[in-house]
Design a protein around this motif. Structure first.
Motif: not given
Length: 454
Positions: A327-329, A363-368, A370-373
């Motif tokens: 994931v780059t962005a 916010h960090e859980l949200l990023k995780e 999104l990244i995983s998905s």
């Protein structure tokens, strides 16, 4: 020997290439290749180490290495030493201007070519008209303190940047792509555009991915719209091959007043909200302007909100030079007032996730999440899509219960989110990796061609 080397010219010998003393190379090397040009030459080790490859002036000219190639990777296989990769970026829309040779997109491509040294590639821009089939060369456009043209061999790898479906389907473009891929066996990445319904049906085959997919159907009958509105309260009717939010209609049924509402944007850019007392009249309004066979119906999702407005996310994934997805962005997109979508051209606002306020989720859980998905979907798309894909832009939503939904996947994602100041590093990373992947693809074509041409 997969590391970066700078190129220096030597003038006291002929047809010679000198590698660093600490380079581990086989003794049988007798040819050197750059792009599709391969020639016999003298290959020897120099007295000093370091990351410098020295090439005689005549050999440099024979290989047609342009004077804007200070950094390259070095590979070897059999008796051949490969310098590269030479990456051709194939597109269309060229004009006669020297300052902006490809019109308004010139700045986008100049930024892409600006990272080639960091990526360790020699990259150039070309179209069908720049190919000299008889000579096996291309009059390529390079960017180095302005746009310059140099004659180079056919490239090792081609990065597809055809701007739209209409151009992609032109017979001339199709012939060029087919000839370079089939006759010259040049690896080609990111070909084509995703069809929304086709992608949906392919991803639906995997149970682990199907959970991300909102119910979606081709617009074949009035009854489909009626049923889905009854199930979900609101739906989206959108073009199968649309982009930038164009042609999207949000349809809402209000149970209190028993009326139907449609939110959309006119071609002029004006946002509209229309009220209908029957669903038939609403559907007639849509189909009067768009061919029903080009439309699909998609389940509406009650998205999480920020600033009391719906928010979804643009997630970019790229393959790196190890051929691995990353994931780059990630950017949040907040819907504009009265808009059916979060697109910027409909008044949407881009923010970094850390800038989102009044969210229930960390916010960090949200990023995780999104990244995983995004990584899971990228791998699945790769498996179910023809051709070699190396970058994807996802529009992903998270509903109020925390469930992830995939709305769209774009094989040639737009770059408007990178105008946001906090995404400058991500902008650079996505550009670098889109060229770095060519390093992986080039090495695979040399060492494991069966994986590329299967």
């Amino acid at each position: 020997m997969k590391k970066l080397y700078s190129i220096e010219v030597i003038d006291d010998c002929e047809n010679t290439i000198l590698l660093p003393a600490d380079a581990s190379i086989p003794a049988n090397l007798k040819r050197v290749a750059f792009g599709t040009i391969k020639v016999e030459c003298s290959i020897a080790l120099q007295k000093f180490g370091g990351n410098v490859v020295r090439i005689s002036e005549d050999l440099l000219q024979t290989l047609k290495i342009p004077p804007v190639s200070p950094v390259l990777h070095v590979f070897f296989e059999g008796d051949i030493l490969y310098l590269g990769p030479l990456v051709g970026i194939f597109t269309s829309g060229f004009g006669s201007g020297e300052v902006k040779p490809i019109g308004d997109r010139s700045i986008i491509f100049s930024k892409l070519l600006a990272v080639q040294n960091t990526a360790g590639v020699t990259a150039f821009l070309f179209g069908a008209q720049h190919i000299n089939w008889d000579a096996g060369t291309i009059n390529g456009l390079f960017y180095h303190d302005g746009w310059k043209r140099f004659e180079v061999p056919f490239p090792d790898v081609i990065y597809d940047r055809i701007p739209n479906r209409r151009t992609e389907n032109m017979p001339k473009i199709k012939r060029v792509k087919e000839r370079l891929q089939k006759d010259y066996l040049i690896p080609w990445y990111n070909p084509g555009f995703f069809n929304k319904l086709d992608i949906y049906e392919r991803l639906l085959q995997e149970n682990s991915i199907a959970d991300f997919l909102p119910e979606t159907h081709p617009f074949t009958s009035f009854s489909i719209v009626e049923r889905m509105l009854g199930n979900y309260g609101h739906i989206y009717i959108k073009p199968k091959n649309g982009s930038l939010g164009k042609g999207i209609h949000q349809v809402i049924f209000d149970k209190k007043d028993q009326n139907y509402y449609m939110r959309f944007k006119e071609q002029s850019g004006e946002k509209r909200l229309l009220k209908f007392d029957t669903l038939e009249k609403l559907v007639q309004h849509i189909t009067a302007k768009q061919n029903i066979s080009n439309l699909l119906v998609q389940q509406g999702i009650h998205l999480m909100r920020s600033e009391q407005k719906p928010v979804d996310f643009r997630v970019h994934t790229n393959k790196n030079k190890q051929g691995i997805w990353e994931v780059t962005a990630i950017a949040a997109k907040i819907a504009g007032a009265g808009s059916a979508t979060t697109h910027m051209n409909s008044g949407g606002i881009v923010k970094a996730i850390d800038e989102l306020t009044d969210l229930d989720k960390n916010h960090e859980l949200l990023k995780e999440k999104l990244i995983s998905s995004a990584l899971k979907i990228s791998k699945s798309l790769e498996k179910h899509t023809e051709g070699t894909i190396a970058e994807i832009g996802f529009d992903i939503g998270i509903d109020r219960k925390g469930r992830v939904w995939l709305f769209e996947a774009n094989s040639k994602p737009g770059r408007s989110i990178f105008k946001h100041s906090s995404l400058k590093k991500d902008d650079l990373l996505t550009r670098r990796l889109s060229l770095e992947y060519a390093v992986f693809l080039h090495e695979q074509s040399i060492k494991k061609p069966e994986d590329i041409y299967r």
